[in-house]
Design a protein around this motif. Structure first.
Motif, PDB file in Angstrom:
ATOM      1  N   LEU A  39       0.922  -1.334  -0.069  1.00  0.00           N
ATOM      2  CA  LEU A  39      -0.250  -0.089  -0.199  1.00  0.00           C
ATOM      3  C   LEU A  39       0.834   1.155  -0.197  1.00  0.00           C
ATOM      4  O   LEU A  39       0.756   2.042  -0.758  1.00  0.00           O
ATOM      5  CB  LEU A  39      -0.914  -0.118   1.121  1.00  0.00           C
ATOM      6  CG  LEU A  39      -1.919   1.256   1.612  1.00  0.00           C
ATOM      7  CD1 LEU A  39      -2.860   1.287   0.251  1.00  0.00           C
ATOM      8  CD2 LEU A  39      -2.618   1.165   2.822  1.00  0.00           C
ATOM      9  N   VAL A  43       0.922   4.055  -2.901  1.00  0.00           N
ATOM     10  CA  VAL A  43       0.479   5.291  -2.587  1.00  0.00           C
ATOM     11  C   VAL A  43       1.870   6.260  -3.054  1.00  0.00           C
ATOM     12  O   VAL A  43       1.507   7.241  -3.932  1.00  0.00           O
ATOM     13  CB  VAL A  43       0.117   5.533  -1.166  1.00  0.00           C
ATOM     14  CG1 VAL A  43       0.292   6.996  -0.716  1.00  0.00           C
ATOM     15  CG2 VAL A  43      -1.213   4.916  -0.849  1.00  0.00           C
ATOM     16  N   LYS A 132      -5.965  11.992  -5.458  1.00  0.00           N
ATOM     17  CA  LYS A 132      -6.375  11.097  -4.580  1.00  0.00           C
ATOM     18  C   LYS A 132      -5.414  10.901  -3.559  1.00  0.00           C
ATOM     19  O   LYS A 132      -5.793  10.986  -2.306  1.00  0.00           O
ATOM     20  CB  LYS A 132      -6.656   9.804  -5.190  1.00  0.00           C
ATOM     21  CG  LYS A 132      -7.332   8.641  -4.264  1.00  0.00           C
ATOM     22  CD  LYS A 132      -7.498   7.600  -5.019  1.00  0.00           C
ATOM     23  CE  LYS A 132      -7.837   6.274  -3.899  1.00  0.00           C
ATOM     24  NZ  LYS A 132      -7.519   5.117  -4.373  1.00  0.00           N
ATOM     25  N   GLU A 133      -4.075  10.861  -3.988  1.00  0.00           N
ATOM     26  CA  GLU A 133      -3.073  10.226  -2.923  1.00  0.00           C
ATOM     27  C   GLU A 133      -2.693  11.532  -2.313  1.00  0.00           C
ATOM     28  O   GLU A 133      -2.416  11.431  -1.205  1.00  0.00           O
ATOM     29  CB  GLU A 133      -1.616   9.696  -3.513  1.00  0.00           C
ATOM     30  CG  GLU A 133      -2.058   8.432  -4.376  1.00  0.00           C
ATOM     31  CD  GLU A 133      -2.924   7.414  -3.622  1.00  0.00           C
ATOM     32  OE1 GLU A 133      -2.933   7.347  -2.456  1.00  0.00           O
ATOM     33  OE2 GLU A 133      -3.743   6.498  -4.404  1.00  0.00           O
ATOM     34  N   VAL A 136      -6.512  11.921   0.402  1.00  0.00           N
ATOM     35  CA  VAL A 136      -7.068  10.987   1.186  1.00  0.00           C
ATOM     36  C   VAL A 136      -6.251   9.746   1.393  1.00  0.00           C
ATOM     37  O   VAL A 136      -5.365   9.452   0.310  1.00  0.00           O
ATOM     38  CB  VAL A 136      -8.685  10.619   0.710  1.00  0.00           C
ATOM     39  CG1 VAL A 136      -9.620  11.942   0.732  1.00  0.00           C
ATOM     40  CG2 VAL A 136      -8.538  10.021  -0.890  1.00  0.00           C
ATOM     41  N   VAL A 137      -6.641   8.783   2.105  1.00  0.00           N
ATOM     42  CA  VAL A 137      -5.732   7.664   2.152  1.00  0.00           C
ATOM     43  C   VAL A 137      -6.973   6.487   2.515  1.00  0.00           C
ATOM     44  O   VAL A 137      -8.087   6.459   2.758  1.00  0.00           O
ATOM     45  CB  VAL A 137      -5.202   7.694   3.378  1.00  0.00           C
ATOM     46  CG1 VAL A 137      -4.521   6.256   3.785  1.00  0.00           C
ATOM     47  CG2 VAL A 137      -3.999   8.558   3.489  1.00  0.00           C
ATOM     48  N   THR A 138      -6.736   5.567   1.355  1.00  0.00           N
ATOM     49  CA  THR A 138      -7.819   4.384   1.301  1.00  0.00           C
ATOM     50  C   THR A 138      -6.805   3.156   1.629  1.00  0.00           C
ATOM     51  O   THR A 138      -5.825   3.074   1.354  1.00  0.00           O
ATOM     52  CB  THR A 138      -8.251   4.090  -0.052  1.00  0.00           C
ATOM     53  OG1 THR A 138      -7.347   4.129  -1.085  1.00  0.00           O
ATOM     54  CG2 THR A 138      -9.247   5.601  -0.315  1.00  0.00           C
ATOM     55  N   ARG A 139      -7.573   2.222   2.112  1.00  0.00           N
ATOM     56  CA  ARG A 139      -7.048   0.917   2.504  1.00  0.00           C
ATOM     57  C   ARG A 139      -6.484  -0.146   1.153  1.00  0.00           C
ATOM     58  O   ARG A 139      -5.442  -0.578   1.335  1.00  0.00           O
ATOM     59  CB  ARG A 139      -7.787   0.201   3.222  1.00  0.00           C
ATOM     60  CG  ARG A 139      -8.223   0.626   4.617  1.00  0.00           C
ATOM     61  CD  ARG A 139      -8.872  -0.259   5.437  1.00  0.00           C
ATOM     62  NE  ARG A 139      -9.225   0.487   6.625  1.00  0.00           N
ATOM     63  CZ  ARG A 139      -8.563   0.664   7.890  1.00  0.00           C
ATOM     64  NH1 ARG A 139      -7.044   0.693   7.957  1.00  0.00           N
ATOM     65  NH2 ARG A 139      -8.817   1.481   8.777  1.00  0.00           N
ATOM     66  N   THR A 140      -7.123   0.208   0.377  1.00  0.00           N
ATOM     67  CA  THR A 140      -6.872  -0.487  -1.131  1.00  0.00           C
ATOM     68  C   THR A 140      -6.921   0.276  -2.182  1.00  0.00           C
ATOM     69  O   THR A 140      -7.628   1.361  -2.259  1.00  0.00           O
ATOM     70  CB  THR A 140      -7.766  -1.704  -1.074  1.00  0.00           C
ATOM     71  OG1 THR A 140      -9.196  -1.209  -1.412  1.00  0.00           O
ATOM     72  CG2 THR A 140      -7.958  -2.589  -0.202  1.00  0.00           C
ATOM     73  N   HIS A 141      -6.329  -0.239  -3.245  1.00  0.00           N
ATOM     74  CA  HIS A 141      -6.401   0.387  -4.578  1.00  0.00           C
ATOM     75  C   HIS A 141      -6.754  -0.709  -5.659  1.00  0.00           C
ATOM     76  O   HIS A 141      -6.035  -1.847  -5.410  1.00  0.00           O
ATOM     77  CB  HIS A 141      -4.968   0.878  -5.253  1.00  0.00           C
ATOM     78  CG  HIS A 141      -4.517   1.990  -4.231  1.00  0.00           C
ATOM     79  ND1 HIS A 141      -3.579   2.009  -3.328  1.00  0.00           N
ATOM     80  CD2 HIS A 141      -4.818   3.305  -4.143  1.00  0.00           C
ATOM     81  CE1 HIS A 141      -3.200   3.039  -2.767  1.00  0.00           C
ATOM     82  NE2 HIS A 141      -4.131   4.148  -3.343  1.00  0.00           N
ATOM     83  N   ARG A 142      -7.618  -0.505  -6.656  1.00  0.00           N
ATOM     84  CA  ARG A 142      -7.845  -1.413  -7.572  1.00  0.00           C
ATOM     85  C   ARG A 142      -6.622  -1.271  -8.710  1.00  0.00           C
ATOM     86  O   ARG A 142      -6.457  -0.207  -9.353  1.00  0.00           O
ATOM     87  CB  ARG A 142      -9.242  -1.061  -8.324  1.00  0.00           C
ATOM     88  CG  ARG A 142      -9.726  -2.029  -9.263  1.00  0.00           C
ATOM     89  CD  ARG A 142     -10.908  -1.844  -9.844  1.00  0.00           C
ATOM     90  NE  ARG A 142     -11.020  -0.686 -10.564  1.00  0.00           N
ATOM     91  CZ  ARG A 142     -10.702  -0.623 -11.768  1.00  0.00           C
ATOM     92  NH1 ARG A 142     -10.469  -1.598 -12.611  1.00  0.00           N
ATOM     93  NH2 ARG A 142     -11.083   0.780 -12.432  1.00  0.00           N
TER      94      ARG A 142
END
Length: 184
Positions: A39, A43, A132-133, A136-142
């Motif tokens: 991750l 990122v 996006k990066e 915000v922070v998301t746990r996964t990326h497609r």
């Protein structure tokens, strides 16, 4: 305020960001717990690609003689893009530059792109990565390899068209894929 000669510094910083993004691996982050390394790498890659893209586009504008600073009074002057030679330095706002979106939207007026649709597609993906990066922070990326390939195609054309350079790039995102960054 940015002048034409500033393009070299913008380009150099773009190159550095892209080179790091291309060669960044999970092992770079040894101090990060193993379950977060992928991750963190993804990122960081995406952010470097986005930042590099903005700096590269600004370098292309400046090298081509176009301003990246907005006007102090946008109602009384030319609209983006405008050449540095067409405005007085005091008309420019030293504290505000055009956004990546604004510059991308007008790029066809600045560079004679042979594949404008393809270039703009790649630049829009890079802008999404940066936004996006950076916010915000998301746990996964497609993972969609075509996103990275679109950016790579756009960069190859911009390096050729704006700077007369041949670029070989692979951001090395898929498992086992080695990154490549070579400019000649």
């Amino acid at each position: 305020m940015f002048v034409k000669d500033d393009w070299t510094l913008f380009k150099e910083m773009a190159d550095i960001n892209f080179a790091e993004a291309a060669t960044l691996t999970k092992s770079t982050f040894r101090k990060i717990p193993e379950q977060r390394r992928l991750l963190v790498r993804n990122v960081r890659k995406r952010l470097l690609i986005g930042i590099g893209t903005e700096l590269l586009i600004k370098a292309a504008y400046l090298k081509s003689g176009y301003a990246i600073n907005k006007l102090q009074d946008s109602a009384s002057g030319p609209k983006c893009p405008y050449r540095l030679a067409d405005v007085e330095p005091q008309q420019l706002n030293p504290y505000d530059t055009f956004t990546l979106a604004q510059l991308t939207d007008q790029l066809r007026k600045v560079l004679p792109l042979s594949s404008p649709t393809s270039v703009l597609e790649g630049l829009r993906v890079a802008k999404v990565f940066r936004n996006k990066e950076g916010h915000v922070v998301t746990r996964t990326h497609r993972f969609d390899p075509s996103s990275y390939q679109a950016i790579e195609r756009a960069l190859v054309e911009i390096y050729s068209c704006a700077f007369g350079e041949d670029l070989s790039v692979r951001f090395g995102v898929a498992h086992g894929e080695r990154g490549t960054w070579r400019v000649s």
